[in-house]
Design an enzyme around this catalytic site. Sequence first.
Site, PDB file in Angstrom:
ATOM      1  N   CYS A  91       1.525  -5.606  -5.385  1.00 20.81           N
ATOM      2  CA  CYS A  91       1.136  -5.101  -4.067  1.00 20.81           C
ATOM      3  C   CYS A  91      -0.163  -4.320  -4.181  1.00 20.81           C
ATOM      4  O   CYS A  91      -0.340  -3.544  -5.129  1.00 20.81           O
ATOM      5  CB  CYS A  91       2.253  -4.200  -3.533  1.00 20.81           C
ATOM      6  N   HIS A 133       7.399 -10.071   2.233  1.00 24.65           N
ATOM      7  CA  HIS A 133       6.786  -8.881   1.632  1.00 24.65           C
ATOM      8  C   HIS A 133       5.946  -8.134   2.673  1.00 24.65           C
ATOM      9  O   HIS A 133       6.080  -6.916   2.833  1.00 24.65           O
ATOM     10  CB  HIS A 133       5.921  -9.324   0.442  1.00 24.65           C
ATOM     11  N   GLU A 134       5.099  -8.868   3.394  1.00 20.71           N
ATOM     12  CA  GLU A 134       4.215  -8.225   4.374  1.00 20.71           C
ATOM     13  C   GLU A 134       4.993  -7.699   5.579  1.00 20.71           C
ATOM     14  O   GLU A 134       4.676  -6.630   6.104  1.00 20.71           O
ATOM     15  CB  GLU A 134       3.098  -9.175   4.814  1.00 20.71           C
ATOM     16  N   HIS A 137       6.357  -4.351   4.928  1.00 24.73           N
ATOM     17  CA  HIS A 137       5.388  -3.270   5.164  1.00 24.73           C
ATOM     18  C   HIS A 137       5.422  -2.817   6.619  1.00 24.73           C
ATOM     19  O   HIS A 137       5.345  -1.619   6.898  1.00 24.73           O
ATOM     20  CB  HIS A 137       3.962  -3.716   4.817  1.00 24.73           C
TER      21      HIS A 137
END
Length: 167
Positions: A91, A133-134, A137
């Site tokens: 990341c 993953h994004e 966030h």
Amino acid sequence: MALLNILQYPDERLHTVAKPVEQVDERIRKLIADMFETMYESRGIGLAATQVDVHERVVVMDLTEDRSEPRVFINPVIVEKDGETTYEEGCLSVPGIYDTVTRAERVKVEALNEKGEKFTLEADGLLAICVQHELDHLMGIVFVERLSQLKQGRIKTKLKKRQKHTI
């Protein structure tokens, strides 16, 4: 276009839940352009607005070496998940740290593009992992928080040592 500052874990702002984009306008398109420039300059494959201290639901990614497939996701939502896979993730907000994370093998995501048009994408492989993953966030979750408490502790210790040596 401008390079944006990428927040570094464990900065608390990374835990802010992003709000939906109300209108896809010139401000959002400039943010997208700046996010792409920042991601490419940092040699990343994905970047969420949360990572650059903008708490709106915007993600950019490009999994290609030659920057030929830029993808924009505004207000993305995963509507289906299937299977399970593991992948060693890294990341831009946690530089130099890589570890194996378990995620869905396939996802279906709905979002808006940079023109404000709705689209649906069915993704598998690295694209599915990157999407998850994004989107984490945008929910205020950093990938290391998907690891065991023991691994999280080791990572925090490593980052603190690194920080002491750079001051």
